[in-house]
Design a protein around this motif. Structure first.
Motif, PDB file in Angstrom:
ATOM      1  N   ARG A  17      50.326   4.432   4.070  1.00 15.35           N
ATOM      2  CA  ARG A  17      50.599   4.447   2.767  1.00 15.35           C
ATOM      3  C   ARG A  17      49.818   2.757   2.298  1.00 15.35           C
ATOM      4  O   ARG A  17      49.853   2.754   1.194  1.00 15.35           O
ATOM      5  N   ALA A  18      49.858   2.495   2.979  1.00 13.40           N
ATOM      6  CA  ALA A  18      49.165   1.243   2.657  1.00 13.40           C
ATOM      7  C   ALA A  18      47.467   1.314   1.951  1.00 13.40           C
ATOM      8  O   ALA A  18      47.300   1.613   1.266  1.00 13.40           O
ATOM      9  N   ILE A  19      47.308   3.029   2.826  1.00 19.73           N
ATOM     10  CA  ILE A  19      45.760   2.981   2.159  1.00 19.73           C
ATOM     11  C   ILE A  19      45.839   4.386   1.039  1.00 19.73           C
ATOM     12  O   ILE A  19      45.126   3.485   0.013  1.00 19.73           O
ATOM     13  N   SER A  20      46.817   4.849   1.189  1.00 22.67           N
ATOM     14  CA  SER A  20      46.921   5.374  -0.526  1.00 22.67           C
ATOM     15  C   SER A  20      47.179   4.887  -1.364  1.00 22.67           C
ATOM     16  O   SER A  20      47.096   5.101  -2.656  1.00 22.67           O
ATOM     17  N   THR A  21      48.056   3.670  -1.373  1.00 26.50           N
ATOM     18  CA  THR A  21      48.568   3.341  -2.742  1.00 26.50           C
ATOM     19  C   THR A  21      48.075   1.749  -2.852  1.00 26.50           C
ATOM     20  O   THR A  21      48.196   0.766  -3.355  1.00 26.50           O
ATOM     21  N   ARG A  22      46.850   1.559  -1.785  1.00 26.08           N
ATOM     22  CA  ARG A  22      45.939   0.076  -2.559  1.00 26.08           C
ATOM     23  C   ARG A  22      45.494   0.390  -3.709  1.00 26.08           C
ATOM     24  O   ARG A  22      44.171   1.807  -3.687  1.00 26.08           O
ATOM     25  N   ARG A  23      45.199  -0.416  -4.548  1.00 24.12           N
ATOM     26  CA  ARG A  23      44.586  -0.331  -5.765  1.00 24.12           C
ATOM     27  C   ARG A  23      43.554  -2.114  -5.959  1.00 24.12           C
ATOM     28  O   ARG A  23      43.700  -2.929  -5.264  1.00 24.12           O
TER      29      ARG A  23
ATOM     30  N   VAL B   2      42.166  16.126  11.059  1.00 24.81           N
ATOM     31  CA  VAL B   2      40.464  15.258  10.635  1.00 24.81           C
ATOM     32  C   VAL B   2      41.090  15.034   8.902  1.00 24.81           C
ATOM     33  O   VAL B   2      40.024  14.150   8.908  1.00 24.81           O
ATOM     34  N   GLU B   3      41.533  15.885   8.531  1.00 28.76           N
ATOM     35  CA  GLU B   3      41.756  16.086   7.090  1.00 28.76           C
ATOM     36  C   GLU B   3      42.511  14.744   6.310  1.00 28.76           C
ATOM     37  O   GLU B   3      42.005  13.955   5.599  1.00 28.76           O
ATOM     38  N   ARG B   4      43.268  14.428   7.873  1.00 27.12           N
ATOM     39  CA  ARG B   4      44.016  12.949   7.002  1.00 27.12           C
ATOM     40  C   ARG B   4      43.233  11.983   7.337  1.00 27.12           C
ATOM     41  O   ARG B   4      42.945  10.784   6.332  1.00 27.12           O
ATOM     42  N   LEU B   5      41.808  12.021   8.645  1.00 28.09           N
ATOM     43  CA  LEU B   5      40.964  10.505   8.558  1.00 28.09           C
ATOM     44  C   LEU B   5      40.405  11.229   7.380  1.00 28.09           C
ATOM     45  O   LEU B   5      39.678   9.952   7.298  1.00 28.09           O
ATOM     46  N   LEU B   6      39.483  12.460   6.614  1.00 30.71           N
ATOM     47  CA  LEU B   6      38.901  12.123   5.439  1.00 30.71           C
ATOM     48  C   LEU B   6      39.643  11.240   3.933  1.00 30.71           C
ATOM     49  O   LEU B   6      38.984  11.335   3.648  1.00 30.71           O
ATOM     50  N   THR B   7      40.877  12.154   4.605  1.00 27.75           N
ATOM     51  CA  THR B   7      41.587  11.972   3.334  1.00 27.75           C
ATOM     52  C   THR B   7      41.509  10.529   3.275  1.00 27.75           C
ATOM     53  O   THR B   7      41.461   9.566   2.145  1.00 27.75           O
ATOM     54  N   ALA B   8      42.112   9.617   4.332  1.00 27.69           N
ATOM     55  CA  ALA B   8      41.455   7.638   4.759  1.00 27.69           C
ATOM     56  C   ALA B   8      40.260   7.367   3.831  1.00 27.69           C
ATOM     57  O   ALA B   8      40.311   6.644   2.730  1.00 27.69           O
ATOM     58  N   ALA B   9      39.286   7.783   4.261  1.00 26.32           N
ATOM     59  CA  ALA B   9      38.033   7.206   4.361  1.00 26.32           C
ATOM     60  C   ALA B   9      37.834   7.922   2.652  1.00 26.32           C
ATOM     61  O   ALA B   9      37.507   6.803   1.819  1.00 26.32           O
ATOM     62  N   HIS B  10      38.555   9.061   2.360  1.00 20.45           N
ATOM     63  CA  HIS B  10      38.079   8.912   0.286  1.00 20.45           C
ATOM     64  C   HIS B  10      39.151   8.255  -0.561  1.00 20.45           C
ATOM     65  O   HIS B  10      38.759   8.437  -1.349  1.00 20.45           O
ATOM     66  N   HIS B  11      39.561   7.909  -0.170  1.00 23.83           N
ATOM     67  CA  HIS B  11      40.957   6.896  -0.440  1.00 23.83           C
ATOM     68  C   HIS B  11      40.527   5.034  -0.437  1.00 23.83           C
ATOM     69  O   HIS B  11      41.267   4.357  -1.088  1.00 23.83           O
ATOM     70  N   ALA B  12      38.707   5.156  -0.060  1.00 25.81           N
ATOM     71  CA  ALA B  12      38.422   3.598  -0.131  1.00 25.81           C
ATOM     72  C   ALA B  12      38.298   3.409  -1.508  1.00 25.81           C
ATOM     73  O   ALA B  12      38.410   4.611  -2.236  1.00 25.81           O
ATOM     74  N   PRO B  13      38.338   1.985  -1.914  1.00 25.42           N
ATOM     75  CA  PRO B  13      37.589   1.527  -3.336  1.00 25.42           C
ATOM     76  C   PRO B  13      36.442   1.587  -3.016  1.00 25.42           C
ATOM     77  O   PRO B  13      35.584   2.003  -2.252  1.00 25.42           O
ATOM     78  N   SER B  14      36.296   1.852  -4.328  1.00 22.42           N
ATOM     79  CA  SER B  14      34.323   2.377  -4.480  1.00 22.42           C
ATOM     80  C   SER B  14      34.031   1.331  -5.672  1.00 22.42           C
ATOM     81  O   SER B  14      34.734   1.719  -6.555  1.00 22.42           O
TER      82      SER B  14
ATOM     83  N   GLN C 281      32.408   5.960  -5.980  1.00 23.11           N
ATOM     84  CA  GLN C 281      32.821   7.935  -3.909  1.00 23.11           C
ATOM     85  C   GLN C 281      31.533   7.745  -4.094  1.00 23.11           C
ATOM     86  O   GLN C 281      31.078   9.823  -4.130  1.00 23.11           O
ATOM     87  N   PRO C 282      30.451   7.694  -3.155  1.00 24.57           N
ATOM     88  CA  PRO C 282      29.520   7.889  -3.105  1.00 24.57           C
ATOM     89  C   PRO C 282      28.993   8.575  -1.663  1.00 24.57           C
ATOM     90  O   PRO C 282      27.810   8.877  -1.675  1.00 24.57           O
TER      91      PRO C 282
END
Lengths: 229, 229
Positions: free
Chosen positions: B25-31, A47-59, A64-65
């Motif tokens: 890696r794609a998710i965390s290093t995307r800019r 779950v933590e990895r999924l949320l971290t992936a979400a939190h690394h979205a562009p905003s 980070q709304p």
């Protein structure tokens, strides 16, 4: 003198063919899951990895709304399902004839079956009224939140976890159930659980609702409706 | 008797650890890229893979409301840049004091430098007025289009291609430049080009605009503001 940020510019390390193909596999085999959820709980680290992936979205403006409400309480899920069911009955009435019959035969959510739901919200007031990049398009904060949903969805595919996005409800019902403030938008209700089977094509195509469009007809060159050829 | 669709349900083949990590890696290093574009043209097969990734996004009612206008004509790019520049000057005026100075020092687009721009649009009339899943949330078609943008962005990272989302313009200006019909929404203007360097953190964080929020404070359990702990 402008500050020097060049130390933060690193080599954009290349992906191997295998790594590239893994990203494409996540993208092409991701499905909107409604019926295939297994009851197994999702471990906290996943779950933590999924949320971290979400939190690394562009905003927009690095705003980070998003917030993520993890719903595991069966009473809360049941209330959300009731909200879905009410709206889904209304939706069925909007279609006619054979379409209505087909609509009613489709399963469009897995709220009670999935061990976890994640309600993803957007707070437009996260960093004041004037937000870099949102000045000329007020929807950009919601769009950032959708990017977070899509990151989570692809990460989930790579974890063997299925996700289904439920959008058939009155937003006010879900806000009341979860105590979400008026200003905050409910962007998505995601049903989340392990899957061992997935449709090889989108379920709505398999079940005859609508087919994939040829990509070629959706791509233009330099101007609307200018064909590339 | 309901039709049997079980033949389309296949094993959800698992990702290896290496494949899973490639997705992360794609998710965390995307800019969001503004300044690092290389002038090299992107080969047609790579563009095709990026568009195919976008076209495999989830869409409400399998509506596929997106179009992709590939912009390579320098005159069109120049007109889009002028539209950006006008809006960006307006935006600068909205901030005060040091914030205004910092805003004006930021480079927020790569329209003229990137060899390719892709304007991503949403056609709300793609399949009639009543759309499965959009019945209770009219924004779902735009959200599907944003999922397509995010798919393209992650695929691009895996291809060594950078993407920058420009949102600072008056929508009407871009519609006029590209001849986009009134009913169709401009969701994103994407600058696209190869990159050999990327920031190790989001550029707005590196340059002191805004920092990443702790994920922990964004996650609730079963109800808004219910902490998980």
């Amino acid at each position: 003198m402008r500050p020097d940020h060049s130390g933060s510019l690193l080599g954009a390390s290349a992906f191997s063919i295998e790594e590239r193909d893994a990203v494409y596999r996540a993208i092409s085999t991701r499905r909107d899951v409604r019926s295939e959820f297994l009851p197994d709980a999702i471990p906290d680290d996943v779950v933590e990895r999924l949320l971290t992936a979400a939190h690394h979205a562009p905003s927009v403006g690095f705003m980070q709304p998003w917030n993520f409400i993890l719903v595991r309480d069966d009473k809360v899920k049941e209330a959300a399902w009731q909200a879905f069911d009410r709206a889904n009955r209304e939706a069925g009435e909007m279609f006619n004839g054979e379409r209505r019959q087909l609509y009613r035969s489709l399963k469009l959510e897995g709220i009670r079956a999935a061990p976890l739901s994640i309600c993803v919200t957007c707070d437009p007031d996260r960093c004041g009224d004037i937000v870099l990049g949102r000045t000329h398009n007020r929807r950009m904060d919601s769009y950032s939140t959708v990017c977070a949903v899509q990151n989570l969805w692809l990460a989930a595919r790579a974890e063997g976890v299925g996700v289904g996005w439920v959008s058939i409800f009155h937003e006010a019902d879900i806000k009341e159930i979860l105590g979400v403030p008026e200003r905050v938008e409910i962007v998505a209700w995601l049903c989340v659980g392990y899957v061992d089977k997935l449709y090889d094509q989108p379920e709505l195509a398999v079940k005859g609702w609508r087919q994939r469009l040829p990509l070629k007809q959706l791509v233009f060159s330099d101007r609307w409706e200018n064909s590339r050829d």
